[in-house]
Design a protein around this motif. Structure first.
Motif, PDB file in Angstrom:
ATOM      1  N   VAL A   4      31.873 101.673  85.063  1.00 53.69           N
ATOM      2  CA  VAL A   4      31.199 101.911  86.337  1.00 53.69           C
ATOM      3  C   VAL A   4      31.877 101.170  87.472  1.00 53.69           C
ATOM      4  O   VAL A   4      31.644 101.470  88.635  1.00 53.69           O
ATOM      5  CB  VAL A   4      29.700 101.527  86.275  1.00 53.69           C
ATOM      6  CG1 VAL A   4      28.959 102.395  85.285  1.00 53.69           C
ATOM      7  CG2 VAL A   4      29.515 100.065  85.949  1.00 53.69           C
ATOM      8  N   SER A   5      32.734 100.218  87.158  1.00 52.35           N
ATOM      9  CA  SER A   5      33.400  99.440  88.183  1.00 52.35           C
ATOM     10  C   SER A   5      34.758 100.023  88.568  1.00 52.35           C
ATOM     11  O   SER A   5      35.050 100.192  89.746  1.00 52.35           O
ATOM     12  CB  SER A   5      33.574  97.998  87.704  1.00 52.35           C
ATOM     13  OG  SER A   5      34.164  97.203  88.681  1.00 52.35           O
ATOM     14  N   CYS A   6      35.583 100.367  87.571  1.00 52.92           N
ATOM     15  CA  CYS A   6      36.949 100.811  87.867  1.00 52.92           C
ATOM     16  C   CYS A   6      37.247 102.246  87.430  1.00 52.92           C
ATOM     17  O   CYS A   6      38.343 102.737  87.651  1.00 52.92           O
ATOM     18  CB  CYS A   6      37.953  99.869  87.226  1.00 52.92           C
ATOM     19  SG  CYS A   6      37.960  99.933  85.426  1.00 52.92           S
ATOM     20  N   ASP A   7      36.319 102.902  86.781  1.00 55.83           N
ATOM     21  CA  ASP A   7      36.456 104.280  86.301  1.00 55.83           C
ATOM     22  C   ASP A   7      37.498 104.469  85.200  1.00 55.83           C
ATOM     23  O   ASP A   7      37.879 105.596  84.897  1.00 55.83           O
ATOM     24  CB  ASP A   7      36.763 105.248  87.444  1.00 55.83           C
ATOM     25  CG  ASP A   7      35.571 105.473  88.339  1.00 55.83           C
ATOM     26  OD1 ASP A   7      34.438 105.373  87.828  1.00 55.83           O
ATOM     27  OD2 ASP A   7      35.762 105.748  89.533  1.00 55.83           O
ATOM     28  N   ASP A   8      37.951 103.385  84.577  1.00 57.57           N
ATOM     29  CA  ASP A   8      38.831 103.512  83.413  1.00 57.57           C
ATOM     30  C   ASP A   8      37.994 103.904  82.202  1.00 57.57           C
ATOM     31  O   ASP A   8      36.818 103.546  82.117  1.00 57.57           O
ATOM     32  CB  ASP A   8      39.544 102.194  83.125  1.00 57.57           C
ATOM     33  CG  ASP A   8      40.704 101.931  84.058  1.00 57.57           C
ATOM     34  OD1 ASP A   8      41.115 102.868  84.784  1.00 57.57           O
ATOM     35  OD2 ASP A   8      41.197 100.788  84.077  1.00 57.57           O
ATOM     36  N   PRO A   9      38.577 104.630  81.257  1.00 56.14           N
ATOM     37  CA  PRO A   9      37.814 104.982  80.054  1.00 56.14           C
ATOM     38  C   PRO A   9      37.479 103.740  79.220  1.00 56.14           C
ATOM     39  O   PRO A   9      38.282 102.823  79.114  1.00 56.14           O
ATOM     40  CB  PRO A   9      38.735 105.913  79.278  1.00 56.14           C
ATOM     41  CG  PRO A   9      40.016 105.974  80.002  1.00 56.14           C
ATOM     42  CD  PRO A   9      39.911 105.200  81.270  1.00 56.14           C
ATOM     43  N   ILE A  10      36.281 103.731  78.667  1.00 57.03           N
ATOM     44  CA  ILE A  10      35.868 102.648  77.771  1.00 57.03           C
ATOM     45  C   ILE A  10      36.189 103.109  76.351  1.00 57.03           C
ATOM     46  O   ILE A  10      35.756 104.181  75.935  1.00 57.03           O
ATOM     47  CB  ILE A  10      34.367 102.352  77.920  1.00 57.03           C
ATOM     48  CG1 ILE A  10      34.053 101.904  79.353  1.00 57.03           C
ATOM     49  CG2 ILE A  10      33.936 101.287  76.917  1.00 57.03           C
ATOM     50  CD1 ILE A  10      32.584 101.716  79.634  1.00 57.03           C
ATOM     51  N   PRO A  11      36.959 102.323  75.594  1.00 53.40           N
ATOM     52  CA  PRO A  11      37.336 102.734  74.240  1.00 53.40           C
ATOM     53  C   PRO A  11      36.108 102.984  73.360  1.00 53.40           C
ATOM     54  O   PRO A  11      35.075 102.329  73.497  1.00 53.40           O
ATOM     55  CB  PRO A  11      38.139 101.543  73.715  1.00 53.40           C
ATOM     56  CG  PRO A  11      38.575 100.802  74.925  1.00 53.40           C
ATOM     57  CD  PRO A  11      37.532 101.032  75.957  1.00 53.40           C
ATOM     58  N   GLU A  12      36.242 103.955  72.469  1.00 54.37           N
ATOM     59  CA  GLU A  12      35.128 104.334  71.610  1.00 54.37           C
ATOM     60  C   GLU A  12      34.660 103.166  70.749  1.00 54.37           C
ATOM     61  O   GLU A  12      33.458 102.989  70.533  1.00 54.37           O
ATOM     62  CB  GLU A  12      35.518 105.509  70.717  1.00 54.37           C
ATOM     63  CG  GLU A  12      34.390 105.991  69.844  1.00 54.37           C
ATOM     64  CD  GLU A  12      34.760 107.174  68.986  1.00 54.37           C
ATOM     65  OE1 GLU A  12      33.856 107.675  68.304  1.00 54.37           O
ATOM     66  OE2 GLU A  12      35.919 107.596  68.990  1.00 54.37           O
ATOM     67  N   ALA A  13      35.586 102.357  70.267  1.00 55.92           N
ATOM     68  CA  ALA A  13      35.202 101.223  69.427  1.00 55.92           C
ATOM     69  C   ALA A  13      34.278 100.274  70.190  1.00 55.92           C
ATOM     70  O   ALA A  13      33.302  99.761  69.645  1.00 55.92           O
ATOM     71  CB  ALA A  13      36.440 100.479  68.948  1.00 55.92           C
ATOM     72  N   ARG A  14      34.562 100.053  71.468  1.00 56.74           N
ATOM     73  CA  ARG A  14      33.714  99.181  72.291  1.00 56.74           C
ATOM     74  C   ARG A  14      32.354  99.821  72.511  1.00 56.74           C
ATOM     75  O   ARG A  14      31.323  99.160  72.447  1.00 56.74           O
ATOM     76  CB  ARG A  14      34.393  98.880  73.626  1.00 56.74           C
ATOM     77  CG  ARG A  14      33.543  98.028  74.563  1.00 56.74           C
ATOM     78  CD  ARG A  14      34.341  97.590  75.780  1.00 56.74           C
ATOM     79  NE  ARG A  14      33.520  96.957  76.778  1.00 56.74           N
ATOM     80  CZ  ARG A  14      33.091  95.694  76.728  1.00 56.74           C
ATOM     81  NH1 ARG A  14      33.417  94.949  75.699  1.00 56.74           N
ATOM     82  NH2 ARG A  14      32.348  95.195  77.693  1.00 56.74           N
ATOM     83  N   ARG A  15      32.337 101.118  72.791  1.00 60.84           N
ATOM     84  CA  ARG A  15      31.069 101.805  73.027  1.00 60.84           C
ATOM     85  C   ARG A  15      30.176 101.788  71.805  1.00 60.84           C
ATOM     86  O   ARG A  15      28.957 101.676  71.907  1.00 60.84           O
ATOM     87  CB  ARG A  15      31.321 103.251  73.469  1.00 60.84           C
ATOM     88  CG  ARG A  15      31.879 103.339  74.875  1.00 60.84           C
ATOM     89  CD  ARG A  15      32.007 104.772  75.340  1.00 60.84           C
ATOM     90  NE  ARG A  15      33.196 105.380  74.749  1.00 60.84           N
ATOM     91  CZ  ARG A  15      33.202 106.481  74.013  1.00 60.84           C
ATOM     92  NH1 ARG A  15      32.105 107.129  73.763  1.00 60.84           N
ATOM     93  NH2 ARG A  15      34.332 106.956  73.529  1.00 60.84           N
ATOM     94  N   LEU A  16      30.786 101.885  70.626  1.00 54.64           N
ATOM     95  CA  LEU A  16      29.996 101.858  69.394  1.00 54.64           C
ATOM     96  C   LEU A  16      29.555 100.444  69.027  1.00 54.64           C
ATOM     97  O   LEU A  16      28.469 100.255  68.482  1.00 54.64           O
ATOM     98  CB  LEU A  16      30.792 102.474  68.243  1.00 54.64           C
ATOM     99  CG  LEU A  16      31.085 103.969  68.377  1.00 54.64           C
ATOM    100  CD1 LEU A  16      31.982 104.432  67.246  1.00 54.64           C
ATOM    101  CD2 LEU A  16      29.802 104.771  68.432  1.00 54.64           C
ATOM    102  N   ALA A  17      30.399  99.467  69.322  1.00 52.87           N
ATOM    103  CA  ALA A  17      30.065  98.089  68.975  1.00 52.87           C
ATOM    104  C   ALA A  17      29.011  97.506  69.911  1.00 52.87           C
ATOM    105  O   ALA A  17      28.165  96.719  69.492  1.00 52.87           O
ATOM    106  CB  ALA A  17      31.322  97.219  69.010  1.00 52.87           C
ATOM    107  N   LEU A  18      29.064  97.884  71.184  1.00 50.60           N
ATOM    108  CA  LEU A  18      28.137  97.360  72.183  1.00 50.60           C
ATOM    109  C   LEU A  18      27.367  98.512  72.808  1.00 50.60           C
ATOM    110  O   LEU A  18      27.737  99.008  73.875  1.00 50.60           O
ATOM    111  CB  LEU A  18      28.894  96.604  73.281  1.00 50.60           C
ATOM    112  CG  LEU A  18      29.656  95.374  72.842  1.00 50.60           C
ATOM    113  CD1 LEU A  18      30.546  94.868  73.960  1.00 50.60           C
ATOM    114  CD2 LEU A  18      28.686  94.294  72.417  1.00 50.60           C
TER     115      LEU A  18
END
Length: 75
Positions: A39-53
């Protein structure tokens, strides 16, 4: 040498472990929605991070910046 108190403690611990496992299994899998893009820089968030957090909305770099600001302001 194990005595009856040790066996009782082991039994209680096993029951607690089973109850916690059942409780965790009953939780909804997607308790929070993770964003695909920061939401800050519009870079993609890696799937591993999205699943972990679950519920994350910042990439690692932006989260680091936020945390470093919080540390500076806490002093």
């Amino acid at each position: 040498m194990a005595d009856i108190a040790d066996f009782a403690n082991d039994l209680v611990q096993d029951r607690l472990d089973q109850a916690l496992a059942a409780r965790n299994a009953a939780k909804p899998v997607l308790a929070a929605h993770s964003f695909l893009f920061c939401v800050s820089c519009d870079d993609p968030i890696p799937e591993a991070r999205r699943l972990a957090l679950l519920g994350c909305d910042l990439c690692v770099i932006c989260q680091s910046v936020v945390e470093s600001r919080e540390v500076r302001h806490a002093r």
